[in-house]
Design a protein around this motif. Structure first.
Motif, short mmCIF file in Angstrom:
data_model
loop_
_atom_site.label_atom_id
_atom_site.label_comp_id
_atom_site.label_asym_id
_atom_site.label_seq_id
_atom_site.Cartn_x
_atom_site.Cartn_y
_atom_site.Cartn_z
N GLY A 103 26.80 12.08 -54.76
CA GLY A 103 28.05 11.92 -54.02
C GLY A 103 28.45 13.14 -53.22
O GLY A 103 29.35 13.05 -52.36
N ARG A 104 27.83 14.28 -53.46
CA ARG A 104 28.18 15.47 -52.66
C ARG A 104 27.74 15.23 -51.21
O ARG A 104 26.69 14.65 -50.95
N GLN A 105 28.54 15.74 -50.29
CA GLN A 105 28.28 15.47 -48.88
C GLN A 105 27.92 16.73 -48.12
O GLN A 105 28.37 17.84 -48.44
N SER A 106 27.11 16.55 -47.12
CA SER A 106 26.66 17.65 -46.28
C SER A 106 27.84 18.26 -45.53
O SER A 106 28.72 17.55 -45.04
N VAL A 107 27.84 19.60 -45.44
CA VAL A 107 28.88 20.28 -44.68
C VAL A 107 28.56 20.19 -43.20
O VAL A 107 27.46 19.80 -42.79
N GLU A 108 29.49 20.56 -42.38
CA GLU A 108 29.30 20.57 -40.93
C GLU A 108 28.42 21.75 -40.52
O GLU A 108 28.51 22.84 -41.10
N PHE A 109 27.59 21.52 -39.54
CA PHE A 109 26.76 22.60 -39.01
C PHE A 109 27.50 23.22 -37.83
O PHE A 109 27.46 22.72 -36.71
N SER A 110 28.20 24.31 -38.10
CA SER A 110 28.99 24.97 -37.06
C SER A 110 29.15 26.44 -37.43
O SER A 110 28.90 26.84 -38.57
N GLU A 111 29.56 27.22 -36.46
CA GLU A 111 29.76 28.65 -36.70
C GLU A 111 30.81 28.87 -37.77
O GLU A 111 30.64 29.69 -38.67
N GLY A 112 31.90 28.13 -37.68
CA GLY A 112 32.97 28.28 -38.66
C GLY A 112 32.51 27.95 -40.06
O GLY A 112 32.93 28.60 -41.03
N SER A 113 31.67 26.96 -40.17
CA SER A 113 31.18 26.55 -41.49
C SER A 113 30.17 27.55 -42.05
O SER A 113 30.34 28.07 -43.15
N LEU A 114 29.14 27.87 -41.28
CA LEU A 114 28.07 28.73 -41.80
C LEU A 114 28.53 30.16 -42.03
O LEU A 114 28.09 30.81 -42.99
N SER A 115 29.40 30.67 -41.19
CA SER A 115 29.84 32.06 -41.33
C SER A 115 30.70 32.27 -42.58
O SER A 115 30.90 33.42 -43.00
N ALA A 116 31.16 31.20 -43.17
CA ALA A 116 31.99 31.31 -44.38
C ALA A 116 31.15 31.53 -45.64
O ALA A 116 31.70 31.85 -46.69
N PHE A 117 29.83 31.37 -45.52
CA PHE A 117 28.97 31.52 -46.70
C PHE A 117 28.40 32.93 -46.78
O PHE A 117 28.09 33.55 -45.76
N ASP A 118 28.24 33.40 -48.01
CA ASP A 118 27.65 34.72 -48.22
C ASP A 118 26.14 34.70 -47.99
O ASP A 118 25.56 35.72 -47.58
#
Length: 454
Positions: free
Chosen positions: A396-411
């Motif tokens: 049930g987990r869903q894929s996150v959006e592929f965007s600068e805002g999304s990816l830059s939030a991850f370590d």
């Protein structure tokens, strides 16, 4: 339809007539199990002009096929619609319709138990469902991957409970599936089929069927030889992948890029075949099949040390990826695993498919979360994680959006599956730290200090 003469125990219809019906594409073929093997096979056989009835206990799949809707990425809905409109493909959950078929092909899962022993539950339950409806003259073929002896010692006694006898009243064969999802070069019809029969007439019938469906059939001497072929093919891959995974670890310690070594080595036109390291094995075959042989070998007091060692090396790869990620987080950002936000890119077991069976990405997610990391995933093909046997908690987990805002939030971002649809330049530009387990960045000409191979 063949029938047995009750007085002398012989088929009222000779085997030669059944062969001619198969060769003339006038036979009806039943496919049991409409998953990644069964559905492509059903479409392929229907496309050859046969009437195909698909059987599955999952009524959702049955309804989707009858509505001409595909649930497998590499099988188009238009393909199903074409076969449906031609009247050559239908689906049902009603096993009472099995007597309609001249041949019954079984394509059900053969997973492992938690103790890494063969789990033949699906094969046994399916065979028990066939038995009450088995009629004289039918050909029954098992395609599920399994250990030598399954077709003869497990299936045949169940099918014979009603009084019919294999080789006299019905015919039993084994033909290992050889699907390679996402491989456009080798469709189901283009891949040769190995066939083994319980007696010469079973082999003759199975060969006659597959001769009309695939590019070439390869008859072998017995059911057991055919069963051993599939194990051999996938153990070959497992052992060689384990070798390059071990070489990766060795060369890494020497500051040598294993990917560069493999690319150079494969320039040799003889005596070498390239295999590539990765985050672990996935799919229904390669992570599982070796354990079917090691289990069976114990019955003969044979220890399969080489095969088991390969399994150990490959099984250890997800942990190595996690260790490299945690090490890089600590060295590059001064972060511990607990509380770190990590994105796993790709949860399919291989590139360009939506199949997540036995995906090493799930093990990596599990190991990271046990360390206290906050883990999400992105996959352009798998929008939601399906229910799996080993990792039910991820369903049930869903894929996150592929965007600068999304990816830059991850370590950190871990590339687990190198789908072609991923924009790796943007991924590297937007990410703080990239752990590349597939050499995807270098392969796309991208080099950056914050990209680490693992």
């Amino acid at each position: 339809m063949a029938a047995r003469d009750g007085d002398d125990g012989r088929l009222a219809e000779p085997v030669s007539s059944i062969v001619e019906r198969l060769r003339g594409h006038r036979a009806t073929i039943a496919i049991i199990g409409l998953g990644y093997v069964g559905l492509p096979l059903a479409c392929t056989i229907a496309r050859k002009g046969f009437s195909v009835v698909g059987f599955d206990i999952d009524e959702t799949k049955v309804d989707q096929i009858n509505a001409a809707v595909s649930y497998i990425g590499h099988v188009g809905s238009d393909e199903i619609a074409e076969m449906r409109s031609a009247g050559r493909l239908s689906a049902t959950a009603d096993y009472a319709r099995l007597p309609e078929a001249d041949a019954i092909i079984v394509c059900v899962p053969t997973p492992l138990t938690r103790h890494r022993e063969p789990d033949l539950t699906y094969v046994v339950e399916t065979t028990e469902a066939i038995a009450p409806h088995l009629r004289p003259g039918q050909l029954v073929v098992l395609e599920s991957t399994t250990y030598p002896g399954t077709t003869r010692d497990v299936m045949r006694p169940i099918l014979e409970r009603g009084g019919l006898r294999s080789g006299r009243d019905f015919f039993l064969a084994y033909s290992p599936e050889r699907e390679d999802p996402g491989n456009a070069q080798f469709s189901t019809a283009a891949i040769p089929k190995v066939v083994g029969g319980d007696g010469p007439e079973a082999l003759q019938l199975a060969t006659a069927l597959y001769d009309e469906v695939v590019s070439r059939t390869v008859p072998v001497s017995s059911l057991e030889a055919a069963e051993a072929v599939k194990l051999t093919e996938n153990i070959f891959r497992s052992v060689n992948i384990a070798l390059v995974n071990e070489l990766k670890v060795v060369f890494e310690a020497m500051d040598i890029d294993v990917w560069e070594v493999i690319e150079a080595a494969k320039s040799k036109p003889f005596g070498y075949m390239p295999f590539y390291p990765g985050p672990g094995l996935g799919g229904h075959c390669i992570p599982i099949d070796p354990f079917y042989l090691t289990w069976k070998a114990r019955e003969f007091d044979v220890v399969t040390r080489f095969v088991e060692l390969a399994g150990e090396i490959n099984t250890a790869m997800p942990q190595r990826v996690v260790d490299r990620t945690i090490e890089a987080l600590n060295q590059r950002q001064g972060k511990a695993s607990r509380g770190a936000r990590i994105l796993v890119v790709g949860v399919a077991y291989k590139k360009n498919v939506d199949d997540t069976r036995e995906s090493p990405a799930f093990k990596i997610i599990e190991l990271l979360e046990k360390r206290g990391s906050d883990v999400s995933y992105y996959d352009p093909i798998v929008s939601e994680i399906p229910l799996t046997r080993e990792h039910r908690e991820l369903a049930g987990r869903q894929s996150v959006e592929f965007s600068e805002g999304s990816l830059s939030a991850f370590d950190a971002v871990i590339i687990c599956t190198d789908h072609d649809a991923i924009d790796y330049r943007q991924l590297v530009a937007w990410s703080r730290l990239v752990i590349d387990t597939r050499n995807a960045c270098a392969r796309n000409g991208i080099a950056a200090e914050h990209v680490i191979k693992a």
